[in-house]
Design an enzyme around this catalytic site. Structure first.
Site, PDB file in Angstrom:
ATOM      1  N   ASP B  33       0.822  -1.217   0.000  1.00  0.00           N
ATOM      2  CA  ASP B  33       0.000   0.000   0.000  1.00  0.00           C
ATOM      3  C   ASP B  33       0.851   1.260   0.000  1.00  0.00           C
ATOM      4  O   ASP B  33       0.336   2.347  -0.184  1.00  0.00           O
ATOM      5  CB  ASP B  33      -0.897   0.018   1.246  1.00  0.00           C
ATOM      6  CG  ASP B  33      -1.834  -1.178   1.252  1.00  0.00           C
ATOM      7  OD1 ASP B  33      -2.378  -1.478   0.183  1.00  0.00           O
ATOM      8  OD2 ASP B  33      -1.996  -1.807   2.307  1.00  0.00           O
ATOM      9  N   HIS B  34       2.102   1.111   0.242  1.00  0.00           N
ATOM     10  CA  HIS B  34       2.974   2.298   0.392  1.00  0.00           C
ATOM     11  C   HIS B  34       4.153   2.160  -0.557  1.00  0.00           C
ATOM     12  O   HIS B  34       5.266   1.804  -0.123  1.00  0.00           O
ATOM     13  CB  HIS B  34       3.451   2.407   1.844  1.00  0.00           C
ATOM     14  CG  HIS B  34       4.129   3.707   2.161  1.00  0.00           C
ATOM     15  ND1 HIS B  34       5.429   3.974   1.850  1.00  0.00           N
ATOM     16  CD2 HIS B  34       3.676   4.810   2.786  1.00  0.00           C
ATOM     17  CE1 HIS B  34       5.761   5.194   2.261  1.00  0.00           C
ATOM     18  NE2 HIS B  34       4.719   5.718   2.830  1.00  0.00           N
TER      19      HIS B  34
END
Lengths: 134, 170
Positions: B33-34
């Site tokens: 997600d990052h």
């Protein structure tokens, strides 16, 4: 090496710039650490550590003992505080433990919440001047 | 998931210095997600890795008897990203230590295996409080909840697990 008053004042301003992120112009002698410069309780430990480092020399390490610069746990003692105000005993003990602090503006009211206002830039310099002369 | 942001302690000099590493792997979920198309090690978790390294070092100074709490991040600078396949090395140094707490400085380095060299990418200044000695006079639980079981494996490599065991037995 001994530090004169000017070196102490310059050193204190550098410490406050580093620890609190303030500008030198804000760190006037009468500026209070919490009210004017935004210090929180943990900043006091940071300020203490930075002053120890700044004013240590190879032949004379500088160590500030716990409770020597700022009061430690006095205010939880029931004989020291009644109804949110410092008692005569508390006032006397505080003066004895913190001889570098000017309590003249605090003493009339003695509301504990206002105690932090006695810690000013000047009080740090006074403490260091007295302590480093030992 | 264990809240451990260092993989092993590489070296330890009592009362002075600790070095730990973190390997960054694409298998770690947070990197998905990052960010979805560009995985980058979050800086906030590198702050945590540095704080764990420095916090263990501070705890070891008093044989893990003190509850060592991160009190203030004086500064934390990073000037490069870390991506999967790279390794992070945290070096923590004790600056000051007393009854109330400790101040530390740190260096963050990155190993890019394609180059094979460590490169400094950041620095830190972190202050820790020994909360039982804190100024407010609050009372905290008897057991040392800071240095829990998770840390034991990590500390075994440098022989510090025995000190932690002794502290937990009081």
């Amino acid at each position: 090496m001994a530090f004169n008053r000017q070196q102490i004042e310059e050193g204190v301003i550098e410490v406050l710039e580093e620890a609190l992120g303030v500008d030198a112009e804000e760190a006037k002698p009468q500026a209070t650490l919490t009210g004017d410069l935004g210090a929180e309780s943990i900043d006091f430990l940071d300020i203490q550590f930075r002053m120890e480092k700044k004013f240590s020399t190879p032949d004379k390490p500088f160590k500030i003992e716990q409770g020597e610069l700022f009061p430690e746990n006095l205010l939880q003692d029931a004989t020291m505080v009644v109804n949110g105000k410092l008692t005569d005993t508390g006032m006397a003990l505080l003066k004895q433990k913190l001889p570098h602090i000017d309590f003249s503006n605090f003493e009339g009211d003695r509301t504990v919440k206002k105690l932090s206002e006695v810690f000013t830039v000047k009080s740090l310099c006074d403490f260091l001047e007295r302590r480093l002369a030992k | 998931m264990r809240w451990m942001w260092i993989d092993s302690v590489l070296s330890y000099e009592p009362g002075r210095r600790m070095v730990a590493v973190k390997n960054v792997s694409l298998a770690e979920e947070y990197l998905h997600d990052h960010f979805p198309d560009q995985p980058i090690m979050p800086a906030s978790l590198m702050v945590e890795g540095m704080a764990q390294t420095a916090g263990i070092l501070v705890g070891s100074c008093r044989d893990f008897r003190e509850k060592v709490i991160l009190a203030k991040i004086g500064s934390f600078t990073l000037h490069s990203d870390v991506v999967p396949g790279q390794c992070i090395r945290y070096t923590a140094l004790i600056e000051r230590l007393d009854e109330a707490g400790a101040s530390t400085t740190g260096t963050i380095e990155r190993l890019d295996h394609t180059i094979g060299q460590w490169e400094t990418i950041g620095t830190s200044e972190i202050v820790f409080s020994h909360i039982d000695q804190n100024r407010s006079g609050n009372i905290f639980p008897e057991e040392n909840f800071v240095f829990g079981e998770n840390f034991r494996t990590l500390l075994r490599g440098v022989g510090l697990d025995k000190a932690m065991t002794a502290a937990s037995k009081g």
